[in-house]
Design a protein around this motif. Structure first.
Motif, PDB file in Angstrom:
ATOM      1  N   LEU B  68       0.790  -1.215   0.000  1.00  0.00           N
ATOM      2  CA  LEU B  68       0.000   0.000   0.000  1.00  0.00           C
ATOM      3  C   LEU B  68       0.832   1.279   0.000  1.00  0.00           C
ATOM      4  O   LEU B  68       0.571   2.174  -0.762  1.00  0.00           O
ATOM      5  N   LEU B 123       2.548   7.573  -5.622  1.00  0.00           N
ATOM      6  CA  LEU B 123       3.027   6.238  -5.990  1.00  0.00           C
ATOM      7  C   LEU B 123       2.124   5.170  -5.403  1.00  0.00           C
ATOM      8  O   LEU B 123       1.757   4.209  -6.090  1.00  0.00           O
ATOM      9  N   ALA B 124       1.752   5.368  -4.129  1.00  0.00           N
ATOM     10  CA  ALA B 124       0.867   4.388  -3.500  1.00  0.00           C
ATOM     11  C   ALA B 124      -0.487   4.339  -4.212  1.00  0.00           C
ATOM     12  O   ALA B 124      -1.025   3.263  -4.490  1.00  0.00           O
ATOM     13  N   GLU B 125      -1.005   5.513  -4.514  1.00  0.00           N
ATOM     14  CA  GLU B 125      -2.289   5.522  -5.217  1.00  0.00           C
ATOM     15  C   GLU B 125      -2.166   4.874  -6.576  1.00  0.00           C
ATOM     16  O   GLU B 125      -3.060   4.155  -7.030  1.00  0.00           O
ATOM     17  N   HIS B 126      -1.040   5.126  -7.237  1.00  0.00           N
ATOM     18  CA  HIS B 126      -0.830   4.510  -8.545  1.00  0.00           C
ATOM     19  C   HIS B 126      -0.789   2.998  -8.436  1.00  0.00           C
ATOM     20  O   HIS B 126      -1.389   2.287  -9.234  1.00  0.00           O
ATOM     21  N   MET B 127      -0.085   2.489  -7.437  1.00  0.00           N
ATOM     22  CA  MET B 127       0.054   1.037  -7.329  1.00  0.00           C
ATOM     23  C   MET B 127      -1.255   0.390  -6.947  1.00  0.00           C
ATOM     24  O   MET B 127      -1.542  -0.718  -7.349  1.00  0.00           O
ATOM     25  N   VAL B 128      -2.035   1.082  -6.139  1.00  0.00           N
ATOM     26  CA  VAL B 128      -3.278   0.467  -5.684  1.00  0.00           C
ATOM     27  C   VAL B 128      -4.373   0.644  -6.724  1.00  0.00           C
ATOM     28  O   VAL B 128      -5.103  -0.282  -7.041  1.00  0.00           O
ATOM     29  N   GLY B 129      -4.459   1.848  -7.268  1.00  0.00           N
ATOM     30  CA  GLY B 129      -5.610   2.147  -8.100  1.00  0.00           C
ATOM     31  C   GLY B 129      -5.495   1.694  -9.535  1.00  0.00           C
ATOM     32  O   GLY B 129      -6.437   1.203 -10.118  1.00  0.00           O
ATOM     33  N   LEU B 131      -5.101  -0.575 -11.825  1.00  0.00           N
ATOM     34  CA  LEU B 131      -4.991  -1.960 -12.249  1.00  0.00           C
ATOM     35  C   LEU B 131      -5.502  -2.096 -13.670  1.00  0.00           C
ATOM     36  O   LEU B 131      -5.857  -3.162 -14.115  1.00  0.00           O
TER      37      LEU B 131
END
Lengths: 97, 295
Positions: B68, B123-129, B131
């Motif tokens: 996250l 970055l966190a939002e990019h990795m989580v959101g 897909l």
């Protein structure tokens, strides 16, 4: 000279981000596979093929897992950002006083 | 450098011809737990390159959230670390080496920050959101044999062949065929055609008319049996498939429930009591057949 250091930092950042993304995605895949296999496929195997019910269950499991992952991640990031703003406000007040 | 350790044979190693700044000994990234990646090409387009390197001195925090968020907060932010400790996510040991790479060399007690907090949040939002990726960018670990990613058309065809309507139609057709065969045997066992009047016809004509009548009777029986069996097959298959899709489990109960419904439908033609008995009987029959077939 500063420009090339900048460039190095950028490419290094890009590299780091990509590595992190790979780690994150592969971990997500492994955990999701383990969790959905445990939930949807009973341990006694009568058949090599996936039955209709099992396939349906796996579809639902994957959809739910990804949804949960996204929601919780966004919530946590939002909380972290709120925390960040709070810290900044505190620091600004401290520096003022 | 260590890029080639991790991405051996991949496209990224060819693209990135860089080395990390200020590293003493090269950090060896431990191998991922799975045997290899088929191919990878990941473009985080909204994170890197938008904020310049700020040079703020922060001490990177050693705890890392795997899925996250990455925390490089200064040690004084107790709120952030307590928030992270409240989330029980185990950290991957291999990530600490990445974190070491994130820290640049200690220069007289001042460490330079690699990612600012805003960058990390994004970055966190990019990795989580995000897909939403092209299919070629999926990384599937190769475990027991080559990875075969199915094309969209393949998946559609497979979905069509495994759908409830197709199964029901197949059962209907096969039921019709089976019913025809059983009807043929049943008709040939006991012909119910009455003998014709001998006075008006010759022997040959009598036998010819008898034959034609018997054949007609057989055809009629075959059709009627065929229709019955087709109906039974279609209803049973459709109901079983629907129940199985609804429950999400593949066990013996699906057949029992479907048999009950089918028997009820057929028996209801002759009254409620017959319907109940038919339901119970057909359910038992279906369970027995399932048990014998999937023992």
């Amino acid at each position: 000279m500063a420009g090339s250091v900048q460039q190095q930092m950028e490419t290094a950042k890009l590299q780091l981000v990509q590595e992190l993304e790979i780690e994150m995605l592969s971990d997500l895949y492994n955990r999701m596979t383990a969790a959905c296999h445990k939930k949807c496929i009973p341990p006694r195997y009568k058949d090599a093929e996936l039955g209709k019910g099992e396939a349906v269950c796996l579809d639902r499991c994957v959809a739910k897992y990804l949804d949960v992952h996204e929601r919780i991640g966004k919530k946590l990031t939002q909380l972290s950002m709120q925390d960040e703003d709070f810290m900044k406000k505190m620091q600004a007040e401290q520096s003022k006083s | 450098m260590f890029a080639s350790h991790v991405f051996h044979g991949s496209m990224v190693a060819e693209q990135l011809a860089c080395s990390l700044p200020n590293k003493g000994d090269p950090v060896s990234i431990p191998e991922p737990s799975h045997s290899g990646f088929s191919h990878l090409r990941i473009m985080p387009d909204n994170v890197v390159g938008q904020q310049s390197f700020s040079g703020i001195s922060h001490f990177p925090h050693p705890s890392i959230l795997v899925l996250l968020h990455i925390n490089l907060a200064p040690p004084s932010s107790d709120l952030k670390t307590s928030l992270l400790r409240a989330v029980q996510v185990p950290s991957i040991s291999s990530l600490t080496s990445i974190q070491e790479a994130a820290m640049s060399e200690d220069d007289g007690g001042r460490r330079t920050m690699f990612f600012s907090h805003e960058e990390l949040d994004r970055l966190a939002e990019h990795m989580v959101g995000s897909l939403h990726r092209y299919r070629e960018n999926i990384v599937i670990p190769r475990v027991a044999g080559p990875v075969h990613v199915k094309t969209r058309e393949e998946k559609m065809v497979e979905a069509a062949f495994e759908s409830c309507t197709f199964k029901s139609a197949m059962s209907c057709v096969i039921g019709y065929g089976l019913g025809a065969v059983i009807g043929l045997f049943s008709a040939s066992v006991g012909p119910t055609v009455p003998l014709p009047n001998e006075k008006t016809q010759t022997a040959r004509e009598v036998s010819a008319s008898l034959l034609s009548r018997v054949l007609r009777e057989m055809k009629g029986t075959m059709l009627s049996y065929g229709k019955n069996f087709a109906l039974i097959g279609a209803v049973f298959s459709a109901v079983e498939c629907t129940i199985e899709s609804y429950r999400g489990k593949s066990d013996w109960k699906n057949g029992t429930y479907a048999g009950a419904v089918t028997g009820g439908v057929i028996g209801l033609r002759a009254g409620i009591k017959a319907g109940v008995i038919g339901a119970a009987g057909f359910a038992a029959f279906s369970t027995l057949i399932d048990y014998i077939m999937h023992r």
